[in-house]
Design a protein around this motif. Structure first.
Motif, PDB file in Angstrom:
ATOM      1  N   HIS A   6     -13.575  -7.102  -8.385  1.00 39.30           N
ATOM      2  CA  HIS A   6     -13.415  -8.363  -7.652  1.00 39.30           C
ATOM      3  C   HIS A   6     -13.059  -8.137  -6.179  1.00 39.30           C
ATOM      4  N   SER A   7     -13.112  -6.870  -5.745  1.00 45.59           N
ATOM      5  CA  SER A   7     -12.858  -6.505  -4.339  1.00 45.59           C
ATOM      6  C   SER A   7     -11.552  -7.095  -3.804  1.00 45.59           C
ATOM      7  N   PHE A   9       5.118  -2.132 -22.603  1.00 40.96           N
ATOM      8  CA  PHE A   9       4.176  -2.036 -21.495  1.00 40.96           C
ATOM      9  C   PHE A   9       2.938  -2.849 -21.868  1.00 40.96           C
ATOM     10  N   PHE A  10       2.243  -3.352 -20.856  1.00 44.54           N
ATOM     11  CA  PHE A  10       0.981  -4.009 -21.190  1.00 44.54           C
ATOM     12  C   PHE A  10      -0.146  -3.395 -20.369  1.00 44.54           C
ATOM     13  N   ASP A  11      -1.362  -3.649 -20.794  1.00 50.01           N
ATOM     14  CA  ASP A  11      -2.532  -3.039 -20.160  1.00 50.01           C
ATOM     15  C   ASP A  11      -2.805  -3.663 -18.794  1.00 50.01           C
ATOM     16  N   LEU A  12      -2.809  -2.825 -17.772  1.00 49.83           N
ATOM     17  CA  LEU A  12      -3.193  -3.286 -16.437  1.00 49.83           C
ATOM     18  C   LEU A  12      -4.706  -3.241 -16.327  1.00 49.83           C
ATOM     19  N   ASP A  13      -5.276  -4.200 -15.639  1.00 52.30           N
ATOM     20  CA  ASP A  13      -6.725  -4.215 -15.435  1.00 52.30           C
ATOM     21  C   ASP A  13      -7.020  -3.716 -14.022  1.00 52.30           C
ATOM     22  N   ILE A  14      -6.917  -2.397 -13.840  1.00 59.92           N
ATOM     23  CA  ILE A  14      -7.131  -1.819 -12.511  1.00 59.92           C
ATOM     24  C   ILE A  14      -8.594  -1.913 -12.107  1.00 59.92           C
ATOM     25  N   SER A  15      -9.511  -1.768 -13.078  1.00 63.62           N
ATOM     26  CA  SER A  15     -10.945  -1.854 -12.755  1.00 63.62           C
ATOM     27  C   SER A  15     -11.291  -3.230 -12.187  1.00 63.62           C
ATOM     28  N   TYR A  66      -9.125  -5.965  -2.219  1.00 63.51           N
ATOM     29  CA  TYR A  66      -8.505  -4.985  -1.323  1.00 63.51           C
ATOM     30  C   TYR A  66      -7.478  -5.635  -0.390  1.00 63.51           C
ATOM     31  N   THR A  67      -7.773  -6.859   0.059  1.00 60.12           N
ATOM     32  CA  THR A  67      -6.813  -7.535   0.941  1.00 60.12           C
ATOM     33  C   THR A  67      -5.535  -7.897   0.177  1.00 60.12           C
ATOM     34  N   VAL A  68      -5.671  -8.149  -1.124  1.00 59.84           N
ATOM     35  CA  VAL A  68      -4.494  -8.458  -1.946  1.00 59.84           C
ATOM     36  C   VAL A  68      -3.609  -7.215  -2.067  1.00 59.84           C
ATOM     37  N   VAL A  69      -4.244  -6.063  -2.332  1.00 57.93           N
ATOM     38  CA  VAL A  69      -3.502  -4.798  -2.407  1.00 57.93           C
ATOM     39  C   VAL A  69      -2.815  -4.523  -1.068  1.00 57.93           C
ATOM     40  N   PHE A  70      -3.558  -4.723   0.021  1.00 64.73           N
ATOM     41  CA  PHE A  70      -3.013  -4.472   1.362  1.00 64.73           C
ATOM     42  C   PHE A  70      -1.837  -5.409   1.651  1.00 64.73           C
ATOM     43  N   ALA A  71      -1.970  -6.677   1.217  1.00 63.48           N
ATOM     44  CA  ALA A  71      -0.898  -7.652   1.445  1.00 63.48           C
ATOM     45  C   ALA A  71       0.381  -7.225   0.726  1.00 63.48           C
ATOM     46  N   PHE A  72       0.239  -6.854  -0.559  1.00 59.18           N
ATOM     47  CA  PHE A  72       1.405  -6.379  -1.320  1.00 59.18           C
ATOM     48  C   PHE A  72       2.023  -5.149  -0.648  1.00 59.18           C
ATOM     49  N   LEU A  73       1.163  -4.225  -0.221  1.00 57.24           N
ATOM     50  CA  LEU A  73       1.630  -2.975   0.385  1.00 57.24           C
ATOM     51  C   LEU A  73       2.349  -3.234   1.710  1.00 57.24           C
ATOM     52  N   LEU A  74       1.709  -4.020   2.590  1.00 57.97           N
ATOM     53  CA  LEU A  74       2.246  -4.246   3.931  1.00 57.97           C
ATOM     54  C   LEU A  74       3.585  -4.977   3.896  1.00 57.97           C
ATOM     55  N   VAL A  75       3.626  -6.060   3.114  1.00 59.25           N
ATOM     56  CA  VAL A  75       4.857  -6.853   3.062  1.00 59.25           C
ATOM     57  C   VAL A  75       5.995  -6.046   2.434  1.00 59.25           C
ATOM     58  N   THR A  76       5.681  -5.285   1.376  1.00 58.03           N
ATOM     59  CA  THR A  76       6.714  -4.485   0.720  1.00 58.03           C
ATOM     60  C   THR A  76       7.261  -3.414   1.661  1.00 58.03           C
ATOM     61  N   ILE A  77       6.373  -2.734   2.385  1.00 60.03           N
ATOM     62  CA  ILE A  77       6.803  -1.700   3.318  1.00 60.03           C
ATOM     63  C   ILE A  77       7.773  -2.265   4.343  1.00 60.03           C
ATOM     64  N   PHE A  78       7.379  -3.383   4.970  1.00 59.38           N
ATOM     65  CA  PHE A  78       8.188  -3.878   6.076  1.00 59.38           C
ATOM     66  C   PHE A  78       9.378  -4.719   5.619  1.00 59.38           C
ATOM     67  N   ASP A  79       9.267  -5.362   4.467  1.00 54.14           N
ATOM     68  CA  ASP A  79      10.448  -6.039   3.913  1.00 54.14           C
ATOM     69  C   ASP A  79      11.537  -5.015   3.612  1.00 54.14           C
ATOM     70  N   THR A  80      11.136  -3.945   2.917  1.00 50.05           N
ATOM     71  CA  THR A  80      12.099  -2.909   2.545  1.00 50.05           C
ATOM     72  C   THR A  80      12.636  -2.180   3.767  1.00 50.05           C
ATOM     73  N   THR A  81      11.734  -1.786   4.663  1.00 48.92           N
ATOM     74  CA  THR A  81      12.151  -1.066   5.868  1.00 48.92           C
ATOM     75  C   THR A  81      13.117  -1.911   6.686  1.00 48.92           C
ATOM     76  N   GLY A  82      12.769  -3.185   6.855  1.00 48.52           N
ATOM     77  CA  GLY A  82      13.622  -4.086   7.637  1.00 48.52           C
ATOM     78  C   GLY A  82      14.982  -4.274   7.011  1.00 48.52           C
ATOM     79  N   THR A  83      15.011  -4.455   5.688  1.00 53.94           N
ATOM     80  CA  THR A  83      16.277  -4.665   4.996  1.00 53.94           C
ATOM     81  C   THR A  83      17.144  -3.410   5.034  1.00 53.94           C
TER      82      THR A  83
END
Length: 429
Positions: free
Chosen positions: A234-235, A223-229, A237-254
């Protein structure tokens, strides 16, 4: 095994499920090599991603097998890995910070799975869009197969054109298509897998399949250290939202597409949907701590379903094969490195997924056009999530102006607005 996975009840047997698992694995094994190659461009050590890719696939697919009993494989998604690399490059941040964003998206993903929201999304999607999603995925994977094989190539004047049919890989791919078509037309069980096997043998004698050994000792797991802070400082939030949104609908669609093909959706509902979605959320969260991008349900699972896979035993076979591949990386690299072996299966499976279109009322414009838009958009944009977004946007609008706005589930309106905002202000996300 028969009782655990309800083989008899679902009209299948162990031999069919094992063949289906082999077929699915071979069509998606490329991710073991491709994912590390893409993420290493962002500075992530190749060996780290190699192990992380396999373990995330093993964990997600095994959870899918035992908790949901579906023939659906989970692995790090294509597209999200390229997005990850581009964020690291454009933002000038360390990959540890971006993996922190992936981890947070995974946690949110997991929390959402424990609510009824994701099941509600599946149930709220109208039947016409469900058929459109399945068919759009079919065209998408067929197009992937055509590109991989060189049958179609990029073209400046018309975007795509026929490739060079003198190229050895293209010739072998066409041979593979006809071999598989003949086997399938003769209704030979395991035709997709047998077709890949025969194509591989021909490829070997054509000098296109090279083996640099069979087995090797896998790299160490850590395992390696994640830099969550860093995500918050660096704000991102849109990157987190992008990962979340695409993953939700890619998986749901598939999942919808594969389940529709396997005839697992009953009365518009997917049994054990929460379990299936949890598998992806767990794999995404754990995968980020090991060194890979968000996982998703794999469209290549349709090849296993086409080979007869109907239960979690198919997924379990895929998970076992991924685990074995830790020790067989030279062999897996050789097979996944020759597109002619897997491209024919993807092209033929694409045709199988068109079946649902017969159930769409093409005379009703308010049902037909959104379905058409989904089918058209997925292969042309190379994104399942974008195809779903277009469907979610056009469906409620056309229903509203047709005076049928009350027929649309509120969830569709909500996500229609979300997708409009996302496409208007964050088009590259």
């Amino acid at each position: 095994m028969e009782r655990l996975f309800k083989l008899q009840e679902l009209g299948t047997n162990m031999k069919t499920e094992v063949l289906a698992g082999l077929t699915t694995f071979l069509t998606m094994a490329y991710i073991i090599v491709v994912n590390p190659a893409i993420l290493s461009a962002a500075g992530v050590p190749f060996n780290q991603v190699f192990v992380a890719t396999i373990l995330a696939a093993v964990i997600g697919t095994a959870v899918m097998a035992f908790s949901a009993n579906y023939p659906i494989a989970i692995a790090p998604g294509m597209g999200m890995n390229a997005y990850f690399t581009s964020v690291v490059a454009t933002q000038g941040l360390s990959y540890q910070i971006i993996f922190g964003a992936v981890f947070l998206a995974g946690i949110l993903f997991l929390l959402l799975t424990f609510t009824k929201l994701r099941e509600l999304i599946i149930e709220s999607i109208p039947d016409s869009l469900k058929y459109g999603i399945a068919s759009g995925i079919g065209l998408f994977i067929a197009f992937i197969g055509l590109r991989m094989s060189g049958i179609v190539v990029a073209n400046k004047s018309n975007l795509v054109a026929l490739g060079d049919f003198h190229e050895p890989v293209t010739i072998l791919s066409i041979i593979g298509i006809f071999i598989t078509l003949i086997l399938n037309a003769r209704k030979i069980k395991g035709s997709l897998f047998i077709g890949m096997l025969i194509t591989a043998i021909i490829g070997y004698f054509m000098g296109l399949l090279h083996f640099d050994g069979i087995a090797s000792v896998p790299p160490s797991i850590k395992f390696f250290d994640l830099d969550i802070s860093g995500v918050f400082s660096h704000s991102l939030y849109t990157v987190v939202f992008a990962f979340l949104l695409v993953t939700i609908f890619d998986t749901t669609g598939t999942i919808i597409g594969v389940a529709e093909q396997a005839d697992l959706i009953k009365d518009g509902k997917l049994p054990r949907a929460k379990s299936a979605l949890t598998a992806d959320a767990i794999a995404t969260t754990i995968g980020s701590t090991l060194g890979t991008t968000p996982t998703t349900a794999y469209i290549e699972s349709t090849s296993g379903v086409a080979a007869g896979g109907r239960t979690g035993l198919t997924a379990l076979v895929v998970a076992i094969l991924f685990l074995i591949s830790l020790f067989l990386s030279p062999l897996v690299s050789a097979i996944s490195g020759l597109p002619s072996i897997t491209a024919p299966a993807l092209i033929i499976v694409g045709s199988f997924m068109m079946e649902g279109l017969a159930k769409v009322n093409w005379r009703a414009f308010d049902e037909a056009f959104p379905t058409f838009a989904v089918i058209l958009t997925m292969p042309l944009t190379g994104s399942i999530a974008t195809g779903i977004a277009i469907g979610f946007i056009t469906y409620p609008i056309i229903k509203l102006v047709s005076g049928k706005g009350k027929d649309v589930h509120p969830i569709i309106y909500i996500f229609g607005v979300i997708f409009l905002i996302q496409m208007a202000f964050f088009p590259n996300h």
